[in-house]
Design a protein around this motif. Structure first.
Motif, PDB file in Angstrom:
ATOM      1  N   ASN A   1       9.383   7.159  13.881  1.00 42.87           N
ATOM      2  CA  ASN A   1      10.205   6.103  12.539  1.00 42.87           C
ATOM      3  C   ASN A   1      10.095   4.981  12.764  1.00 42.87           C
ATOM      4  OD1 ASN A   1      10.766   8.782  10.561  1.00 42.87           O
ATOM      5  ND2 ASN A   1      11.525   9.061  12.098  1.00 42.87           N
ATOM      6  N   THR A   2       9.671   4.535  13.080  1.00 41.98           N
ATOM      7  CA  THR A   2       8.758   2.781  13.418  1.00 41.98           C
ATOM      8  C   THR A   2       7.394   2.716  11.964  1.00 41.98           C
ATOM      9  OG1 THR A   2       9.509   2.371  15.348  1.00 41.98           O
ATOM     10  CG2 THR A   2       8.410   0.795  14.340  1.00 41.98           C
ATOM     11  N   TRP A   3       8.081   2.056  11.048  1.00 43.54           N
ATOM     12  CA  TRP A   3       6.518   1.913   9.925  1.00 43.54           C
ATOM     13  C   TRP A   3       6.225   0.815  10.014  1.00 43.54           C
ATOM     14  CZ3 TRP A   3       5.554   5.954   6.785  1.00 43.54           C
ATOM     15  CH2 TRP A   3       6.897   7.214   6.763  1.00 43.54           C
TER      16      TRP A   3
ATOM     17  N   GLU B   1       0.636   5.334  21.741  1.00 40.32           N
ATOM     18  CA  GLU B   1       1.762   5.226  22.586  1.00 40.32           C
ATOM     19  C   GLU B   1       3.353   4.313  22.174  1.00 40.32           C
ATOM     20  OE1 GLU B   1      -0.788   4.962  22.698  1.00 40.32           O
ATOM     21  OE2 GLU B   1      -1.186   7.255  23.328  1.00 40.32           O
ATOM     22  N   SER B   2       2.543   2.878  22.444  1.00 45.45           N
ATOM     23  CA  SER B   2       3.778   2.302  22.002  1.00 45.45           C
ATOM     24  C   SER B   2       4.629   2.409  20.884  1.00 45.45           C
ATOM     25  CB  SER B   2       3.157   0.614  22.131  1.00 45.45           C
ATOM     26  OG  SER B   2       2.404   0.593  20.730  1.00 45.45           O
TER      27      SER B   2
ATOM     28  N   PHE C   1       2.713  -1.309   1.738  1.00 45.40           N
ATOM     29  CA  PHE C   1       1.903   0.098   2.460  1.00 45.40           C
ATOM     30  C   PHE C   1       2.377  -0.014   3.532  1.00 45.40           C
ATOM     31  CE2 PHE C   1      -0.673   2.652   5.053  1.00 45.40           C
ATOM     32  CZ  PHE C   1      -1.245   3.519   3.530  1.00 45.40           C
ATOM     33  N   GLN C   2       3.100   1.285   4.554  1.00 45.00           N
ATOM     34  CA  GLN C   2       3.240   1.402   6.062  1.00 45.00           C
ATOM     35  C   GLN C   2       2.521   2.482   6.814  1.00 45.00           C
ATOM     36  OE1 GLN C   2       7.806   0.158   5.451  1.00 45.00           O
ATOM     37  NE2 GLN C   2       7.074  -1.656   6.611  1.00 45.00           N
ATOM     38  N   VAL C   3       2.966   2.704   7.745  1.00 43.28           N
ATOM     39  CA  VAL C   3       2.149   3.543   8.319  1.00 43.28           C
ATOM     40  C   VAL C   3       3.308   4.337   9.708  1.00 43.28           C
ATOM     41  CG1 VAL C   3       0.331   4.825   9.626  1.00 43.28           C
ATOM     42  CG2 VAL C   3      -0.398   3.392   7.514  1.00 43.28           C
ATOM     43  N   LEU C   4       2.768   5.171   9.824  1.00 44.47           N
ATOM     44  CA  LEU C   4       4.365   6.228  10.616  1.00 44.47           C
ATOM     45  C   LEU C   4       3.121   6.980  11.587  1.00 44.47           C
ATOM     46  CD1 LEU C   4       7.272   6.285  11.394  1.00 44.47           C
ATOM     47  CD2 LEU C   4       7.382   8.843  10.755  1.00 44.47           C
ATOM     48  N   ALA C   5       3.378   5.681  12.561  1.00 41.34           N
ATOM     49  CA  ALA C   5       2.091   6.244  13.571  1.00 41.34           C
ATOM     50  C   ALA C   5       1.637   6.766  14.595  1.00 41.34           C
ATOM     51  CB  ALA C   5       1.867   4.761  14.477  1.00 41.34           C
TER      52      ALA C   5
ATOM     53  N   ALA D   1       2.697   8.120   5.641  1.00 41.84           N
ATOM     54  CA  ALA D   1       1.992   6.443   4.916  1.00 41.84           C
ATOM     55  C   ALA D   1       3.665   6.726   3.729  1.00 41.84           C
ATOM     56  CB  ALA D   1       1.046   6.057   5.057  1.00 41.84           C
ATOM     57  N   LYS D   2       3.429   5.199   3.597  1.00 45.33           N
ATOM     58  CA  LYS D   2       4.587   5.280   2.678  1.00 45.33           C
ATOM     59  C   LYS D   2       4.620   3.921   1.480  1.00 45.33           C
ATOM     60  CE  LYS D   2       9.187   3.800   4.546  1.00 45.33           C
ATOM     61  NZ  LYS D   2      10.465   4.556   4.720  1.00 45.33           N
ATOM     62  N   ASP D   3       4.847   3.548   0.773  1.00 44.83           N
ATOM     63  CA  ASP D   3       5.179   1.944  -0.227  1.00 44.83           C
ATOM     64  C   ASP D   3       6.345   2.555  -1.141  1.00 44.83           C
ATOM     65  OD1 ASP D   3       4.290   3.722  -2.326  1.00 44.83           O
ATOM     66  OD2 ASP D   3       1.866   3.059  -2.226  1.00 44.83           O
ATOM     67  N   LYS D   4       6.303   1.789  -2.058  1.00 43.58           N
ATOM     68  CA  LYS D   4       7.576   1.576  -2.012  1.00 43.58           C
ATOM     69  C   LYS D   4       7.300   2.146  -3.509  1.00 43.58           C
ATOM     70  CE  LYS D   4       6.485  -1.953  -6.096  1.00 43.58           C
ATOM     71  NZ  LYS D   4       6.696  -3.089  -6.560  1.00 43.58           N
TER      72      LYS D   4
END
Length: 256
Positions: A60-62, A55-56, A101-105, A110-113
């Motif tokens: 588009n905040t990865w 919720e926080s 590696f990042q996740v769009l909660a 998710a994505k990496d480079k």
């Protein structure tokens, strides 16, 4: 000592209300003490990954995972990324660039480079003494992580493609693609040429004038039924998920 005991007994029998209050107070103390100890034991013995507060997280905040952290089923553990449940000797996800590696909660994207990911296929194994469900197919083919943007309602775009739940929508134009606002289970979108529901093309509708008639009395949004009235400049339709359309008159009668 005997005298004091006799006096104490007499005091209790003589003041039952006072004795009752003492007993209640003792129970409260024991309850609080036990609860505190139980909570401390649970926190000390817990080794499960932490859950982030979706919720926080802004759209588009990865988020880069911390060690033992889980978001949307992705977990970072011992320098590897896992997808789904971690049990039965399940292996980490292959080919992940862990440092990027990042996740769009809240979206499961998710994505990496190198790649963009989504749990396109989840496999479940049920052994005699162990069961696990894990992300078996996650790579979104040809997706560009540098230009990938999540829109809403599980739709996403990159520089040349449109995706719904990780699957590309053939023929959709990413530059003009827009998600149509609606209730929780309303999955409609359009580009300059076509209207889409989920990842399907709705060929009868005029894309430019298509809209959700949210004030129509035939809309039904409840825990048991979902009926949406959609329209363009020519027609109104009653839509029942996942894919049933019926033409109706403006007043709600079904057209033949």
């Amino acid at each position: 000592m005997i005298h004091e005991t006799e006096d104490f007994s007499e005091a209790i029998s003589f003041n039952p209300e006072v004795a009752y209050k003492h007993i209640i107070a003792l129970y409260l103390v024991l309850f609080i003490f036990t609860s505190c100890n139980t909570g401390q034991l649970k926190s000390k013995s817990s080794t499960s990954p932490k859950k982030s507060e979706i919720e926080s997280t802004k759209p588009n905040t990865w988020i880069s995972l911390k060690e033992k952290e889980t978001i949307d089923g992705y977990t970072k553990l011992n320098g590897h990324i896992y997808g789904g449940e971690i049990a039965c000797d399940v292996k980490p996800l292959d080919g992940i660039d862990v440092p990027t590696f990042q996740v769009l909660a809240g979206t499961k994207y998710a994505k990496d480079k190198n790649h963009v990911y989504y749990p396109i296929r989840i496999s479940c194994i049920d052994y005699t003494d162990c069961g696990v469900c894990y992300y078996a197919d996650i790579v979104i083919a040809d997706a560009d992580p540098a230009t990938f943007v999540y829109l809403d309602k599980e739709y996403a775009i990159d520089n040349g493609h449109v995706y719904f739940r990780g699957e590309p929508i053939k023929g959709a134009e990413s530059k003009t693609f827009k998600v149509i606002d609606g209730p929780e289970y309303f999955f409609f979108a359009k580009d300059r040429n076509k209207v889409y529901y989920f990842n399907h093309y709705f060929s009868e509708a005029d894309a430019e004038s298509f809209y959700f008639d949210r004030e129509h009395p035939l809309n039904v949004i409840s825990a048991y039924e979902h009926v949406y009235i959609v329209a363009d400049k020519h027609n109104h339709w009653e839509f029942r998920p996942p894919g049933q359309f019926k033409k109706i008159n403006v007043d709600g009668d079904h057209k033949l």
